[in-house]
Design a protein around this motif. Structure first.
Motif, PDB file in Angstrom:
ATOM      1  N   GLY A   1      -2.720  -3.031   3.275  1.00  0.00           N
ATOM      2  CA  GLY A   1      -3.501  -1.837   3.609  1.00  0.00           C
ATOM      3  C   GLY A   1      -4.758  -1.643   2.784  1.00  0.00           C
ATOM      4  O   GLY A   1      -5.859  -1.597   3.333  1.00  0.00           O
ATOM      5  N   PRO A   2      -4.664  -1.516   1.466  1.00  0.00           N
ATOM      6  CA  PRO A   2      -5.839  -1.130   0.654  1.00  0.00           C
ATOM      7  C   PRO A   2      -6.681  -2.313   0.164  1.00  0.00           C
ATOM      8  O   PRO A   2      -6.242  -3.467   0.197  1.00  0.00           O
ATOM      9  CB  PRO A   2      -5.203  -0.430  -0.556  1.00  0.00           C
ATOM     10  CG  PRO A   2      -3.771  -0.801  -0.563  1.00  0.00           C
ATOM     11  CD  PRO A   2      -3.421  -1.547   0.684  1.00  0.00           C
ATOM     12  N   GLU A   3      -7.880  -1.981  -0.318  1.00  0.00           N
ATOM     13  CA  GLU A   3      -8.809  -3.019  -0.774  1.00  0.00           C
ATOM     14  C   GLU A   3      -8.409  -3.624  -2.115  1.00  0.00           C
ATOM     15  O   GLU A   3      -8.713  -4.779  -2.389  1.00  0.00           O
ATOM     16  CB  GLU A   3     -10.242  -2.478  -0.853  1.00  0.00           C
ATOM     17  CG  GLU A   3     -10.498  -1.327  -1.842  1.00  0.00           C
ATOM     18  CD  GLU A   3     -10.203   0.058  -1.274  1.00  0.00           C
ATOM     19  OE1 GLU A   3      -9.357   0.168  -0.357  1.00  0.00           O
ATOM     20  OE2 GLU A   3     -10.803   1.036  -1.756  1.00  0.00           O
ATOM     21  N   GLU A   4      -7.736  -2.845  -2.945  1.00  0.00           N
ATOM     22  CA  GLU A   4      -7.472  -3.328  -4.309  1.00  0.00           C
ATOM     23  C   GLU A   4      -6.681  -4.647  -4.315  1.00  0.00           C
ATOM     24  O   GLU A   4      -7.133  -5.626  -4.918  1.00  0.00           O
ATOM     25  CB  GLU A   4      -6.770  -2.224  -5.115  1.00  0.00           C
ATOM     26  CG  GLU A   4      -6.747  -2.500  -6.609  1.00  0.00           C
ATOM     27  CD  GLU A   4      -5.874  -1.496  -7.359  1.00  0.00           C
ATOM     28  OE1 GLU A   4      -5.659  -0.374  -6.840  1.00  0.00           O
ATOM     29  OE2 GLU A   4      -5.386  -1.853  -8.449  1.00  0.00           O
TER      30      GLU A   4
ATOM     31  N   ARG B   1     -10.585  -3.551   5.591  1.00  0.00           N
ATOM     32  CA  ARG B   1      -9.288  -2.913   5.847  1.00  0.00           C
ATOM     33  C   ARG B   1      -9.508  -1.746   6.789  1.00  0.00           C
ATOM     34  O   ARG B   1     -10.643  -1.393   7.083  1.00  0.00           O
ATOM     35  CB  ARG B   1      -8.762  -2.377   4.520  1.00  0.00           C
ATOM     36  CG  ARG B   1      -9.903  -1.574   3.849  1.00  0.00           C
ATOM     37  CD  ARG B   1      -9.566  -0.795   2.658  1.00  0.00           C
ATOM     38  NE  ARG B   1     -10.756  -0.199   2.080  1.00  0.00           N
ATOM     39  CZ  ARG B   1     -11.336   0.928   2.475  1.00  0.00           C
ATOM     40  NH1 ARG B   1     -10.818   1.611   3.478  1.00  0.00           N
ATOM     41  NH2 ARG B   1     -12.424   1.391   1.902  1.00  0.00           N
ATOM     42  N   PHE B   2      -8.423  -1.116   7.224  1.00  0.00           N
ATOM     43  CA  PHE B   2      -8.557   0.135   7.973  1.00  0.00           C
ATOM     44  C   PHE B   2      -9.095   1.207   7.043  1.00  0.00           C
ATOM     45  O   PHE B   2      -8.893   1.162   5.823  1.00  0.00           O
ATOM     46  CB  PHE B   2      -7.191   0.608   8.474  1.00  0.00           C
ATOM     47  CG  PHE B   2      -6.747  -0.010   9.776  1.00  0.00           C
ATOM     48  CD1 PHE B   2      -7.445   0.222  10.952  1.00  0.00           C
ATOM     49  CD2 PHE B   2      -5.604  -0.797   9.827  1.00  0.00           C
ATOM     50  CE1 PHE B   2      -7.025  -0.327  12.159  1.00  0.00           C
ATOM     51  CE2 PHE B   2      -5.167  -1.354  11.027  1.00  0.00           C
ATOM     52  CZ  PHE B   2      -5.891  -1.117  12.191  1.00  0.00           C
TER      53      PHE B   2
ATOM     54  N   GLY C   1       0.828  -1.212   0.000  1.00  0.00           N
ATOM     55  CA  GLY C   1       0.000   0.000   0.000  1.00  0.00           C
ATOM     56  C   GLY C   1       0.854   1.251   0.000  1.00  0.00           C
ATOM     57  O   GLY C   1       2.029   1.196   0.380  1.00  0.00           O
ATOM     58  N   ASN C   2       0.283   2.359  -0.431  1.00  0.00           N
ATOM     59  CA  ASN C   2       1.094   3.577  -0.526  1.00  0.00           C
ATOM     60  C   ASN C   2       0.354   4.846  -0.091  1.00  0.00           C
ATOM     61  O   ASN C   2       0.753   5.944  -0.423  1.00  0.00           O
ATOM     62  CB  ASN C   2       1.601   3.771  -1.951  1.00  0.00           C
ATOM     63  CG  ASN C   2       0.469   3.890  -2.940  1.00  0.00           C
ATOM     64  OD1 ASN C   2      -0.060   2.869  -3.410  1.00  0.00           O
ATOM     65  ND2 ASN C   2       0.042   5.098  -3.232  1.00  0.00           N
ATOM     66  N   ALA C   3      -0.737   4.674   0.662  1.00  0.00           N
ATOM     67  CA  ALA C   3      -1.498   5.859   1.087  1.00  0.00           C
ATOM     68  C   ALA C   3      -1.046   6.304   2.477  1.00  0.00           C
ATOM     69  O   ALA C   3      -0.163   5.698   3.082  1.00  0.00           O
ATOM     70  CB  ALA C   3      -2.984   5.518   1.083  1.00  0.00           C
ATOM     71  N   ALA C   4      -1.722   7.353   2.982  1.00  0.00           N
ATOM     72  CA  ALA C   4      -1.413   7.830   4.327  1.00  0.00           C
ATOM     73  C   ALA C   4      -1.718   6.734   5.356  1.00  0.00           C
ATOM     74  O   ALA C   4      -1.019   6.605   6.367  1.00  0.00           O
ATOM     75  CB  ALA C   4      -2.219   9.084   4.629  1.00  0.00           C
ATOM     76  N   ARG C   5      -2.763   5.942   5.085  1.00  0.00           N
ATOM     77  CA  ARG C   5      -3.083   4.816   5.980  1.00  0.00           C
ATOM     78  C   ARG C   5      -1.883   3.884   6.137  1.00  0.00           C
ATOM     79  O   ARG C   5      -1.539   3.467   7.246  1.00  0.00           O
ATOM     80  CB  ARG C   5      -4.279   4.051   5.387  1.00  0.00           C
ATOM     81  CG  ARG C   5      -4.536   2.681   6.001  1.00  0.00           C
ATOM     82  CD  ARG C   5      -5.660   1.959   5.257  1.00  0.00           C
ATOM     83  NE  ARG C   5      -5.434   1.978   3.825  1.00  0.00           N
ATOM     84  CZ  ARG C   5      -6.401   2.054   2.910  1.00  0.00           C
ATOM     85  NH1 ARG C   5      -7.659   2.051   3.262  1.00  0.00           N
ATOM     86  NH2 ARG C   5      -6.104   2.077   1.633  1.00  0.00           N
ATOM     87  N   GLU C   6      -1.214   3.578   5.030  1.00  0.00           N
ATOM     88  CA  GLU C   6      -0.055   2.680   5.112  1.00  0.00           C
ATOM     89  C   GLU C   6       1.156   3.389   5.735  1.00  0.00           C
ATOM     90  O   GLU C   6       1.991   2.743   6.367  1.00  0.00           O
ATOM     91  CB  GLU C   6       0.296   2.106   3.741  1.00  0.00           C
ATOM     92  CG  GLU C   6      -0.711   1.070   3.247  1.00  0.00           C
ATOM     93  CD  GLU C   6      -1.982   1.691   2.704  1.00  0.00           C
ATOM     94  OE1 GLU C   6      -1.909   2.799   2.144  1.00  0.00           O
ATOM     95  OE2 GLU C   6      -3.057   1.063   2.857  1.00  0.00           O
TER      96      GLU C   6
END
Ligand code: AMP
Ligand code: GLY
Length: 437
Positions: free
Chosen positions: A74-77, A294-295, A9-14
């Motif tokens: 992290g992400p759904e994809e 996911r979160f 994952g590469n977002a702020a969540r990750e």
């Protein structure tokens, strides 16, 4: 012993997940697989690889090459693509559900039908259609309706009567277009109330709620403007929300425990990771809007900022099916997260514009989202760019920290200044009081 961990994952969540992993008392080495170079995650990583989330072979190779012990997705994809199944085939277990279990997010129809079959409360009136037959008749039985494509839509395919669609002919036309691109369309009763996110940690048997958070989907202050991925979120020091009762939280948790049990009964597999219940408190109690597998983003930043228990221990307990053996604790503090997004977001965001975060005070936590780190500067790539988080003893102080910090970001950005403020929260409380009367 060093624990080697793969993060996808590469977002702020990750970015927040990477930070939670690096805060562990264990010595860890992080290997990150990202769709774009997030400098916050890269900083915590021994090594990172940029690639597509559909390329399961590349993710598996990267994990094997670095001999990781487990993965955090992290992400759904990638969950939808089956990354957890692919890793498990190589003996690498994950914090994150397998593809068939991730259906709680990827198929809204699956979740509604599962809850119905197992008599789990929390469903609105609904029906799933694979053809146009019967849709008009069903719409006529509802006071207000919501139409959802059955599949991942990035939060953008849901049409709510009154907000997006008004008339029945418009609704029928939309259903028709959905059925050309999706296997089914879910039609449900429009619920009225206040929404909140209850992100639950689970190993498939034990289900533990993290503090409830309220996200803000609309782009502009006062809940105006188009829907977004979430402009910011807050949580309170008492681990409730100002319009929620303890009973609301209990109900949300009970629904999620029942769904975890139903998933096991149905598939014979244990759900591992986060069951994020998107709930709404209504005059008839708590109802489920949707599950995410996911979160949430931004909600991950709220709860991970408060997490006192070692996150690596939580991941291991979940993977080993021993979540009942550890105590998961959160600081009794309030959090406010605000996102700086590029001007024009979400419809026509400016792209490749510089953003300068150097003046953000140390008091705030800063997470990177859609930014690219080039030699001369940080550039925004079009989606939510930078999240700032204030953590404090009171919501008022947490909001002040987030607000004064986000103001210091330089570049063509905007943000919502009303998130976590007394004014907006009073509006939510008044709304609920009116409904409960
Ligand atoms: P979803 O993708 O299911 O989260 O839907 C996106 C948004 O649509 C939610 O956050 C709600 O604001 C709204 N929504 C979804 N389902 C309903 C419903 N049954 N009643 C009212 N609003 C809904
Ligand atoms: N904040 C909404 C989501 O993560 O889906």
């Amino acid at each position: 012993m060093v624990i080697r961990i793969l993060l996808v994952g590469n977002a702020a969540r990750e970015h927040a997940l990477a930070e939670a992993i690096k805060r562990s008392k264990h010595e860890t080495k992080l290997y990150s697989y990202m769709k774009a170079n997030n400098p916050g995650i890269a900083k915590f990583s021994e090594e990172f690889k940029i690639g597509s989330y559909s390329d399961l072979e590349a993710i598996r190779e990267f994990a094997l090459k670095n001999s990781v012990e487990f993965a955090v997705v992290g992400p759904e994809e990638p969950l939808d693509k089956g990354v957890v199944d692919a890793l498990e085939d190589s003996g690498i277990y994950a914090f994150g559900p397998k593809k068939n279990l991730a259906q709680i997010e990827t198929s809204k129809g699956y979740t509604r039908e599962l809850m119905k079959e197992y008599n789990i409360r929390g469903n609105p009136k609904f029906k799933v259609f694979t053809t146009m037959t019967g849709i008009e008749e069903f719409l006529a039985t509802l006071d207000g309706f919501v139409i959802k494509p059955d599949g991942l839509t990035g939060g953008k395919g849901v049409m709510v009567q009154g907000e997006h669609l008004i008339t029945v002919p418009e609704a029928l036309e939309y259903c028709n277009s959905v059925l050309k691109t999706h296997p089914a369309v879910v039609i449900e009763e429009k619920l009225e109330g206040e929404e909140f996110s209850l992100q639950c940690l689970t190993d498939g048997k034990t289900v533990i709620a993290t503090p409830p958070v309220q996200d803000h989907k609309r782009a502009y202050d006062g809940d105006k403007g188009p829907n977004t991925g979430g402009m910011g979120s807050y949580s309170c020091e008492n681990h409730l929300l100002p319009f929620l009762t303890e009973k609301d939280i209990r109900e949300g948790l009970e629904i999620t425990k029942d769904v975890a049990r139903a998933l096991y009964a149905e598939t014979g597999e244990l759900y591992k990771g986060v069951m994020y219940a998107g709930l709404i408190t209504t005059r008839n109690g708590v109802k489920l809007i949707e599950y995410n597998a996911r979160f949430g983003d931004p909600e991950a930043m709220n709860v991970l900022s408060l997490l006192k228990t070692d996150f690596v221990d939580i991941c291991k307990a979940i993977i080993d099916g021993k979540l009942d053996k550890i105590k998961v604790e959160f600081s009794k503090k309030a959090t406010v997260c605000k996102y700086a997004v590029p001007e024009g977001y979400p419809e026509n965001p400016v792209k490749n514009k510089k953003v300068d975060i150097n003046n953000i005070p140390k008091k705030a936590k800063v997470y990177f989202a859609s930014v690219d780190n080039k030699i001369d500067s940080l550039y925004m790539t079009g989606s939510r760019a930078i999240a700032v988080v204030g953590v404090a003893d009171t919501l008022y102080e947490a909001e002040q920290i987030a607000e004064m910090s986000i103001k210091k970001i330089k570049g063509p950005v905007f943000y919502r200044s009303d998130i976590g403020t007394k004014q907006l929260i009073s509006k939510r409380i008044r709304h609920m009081n009116r409904l409960r009367k």
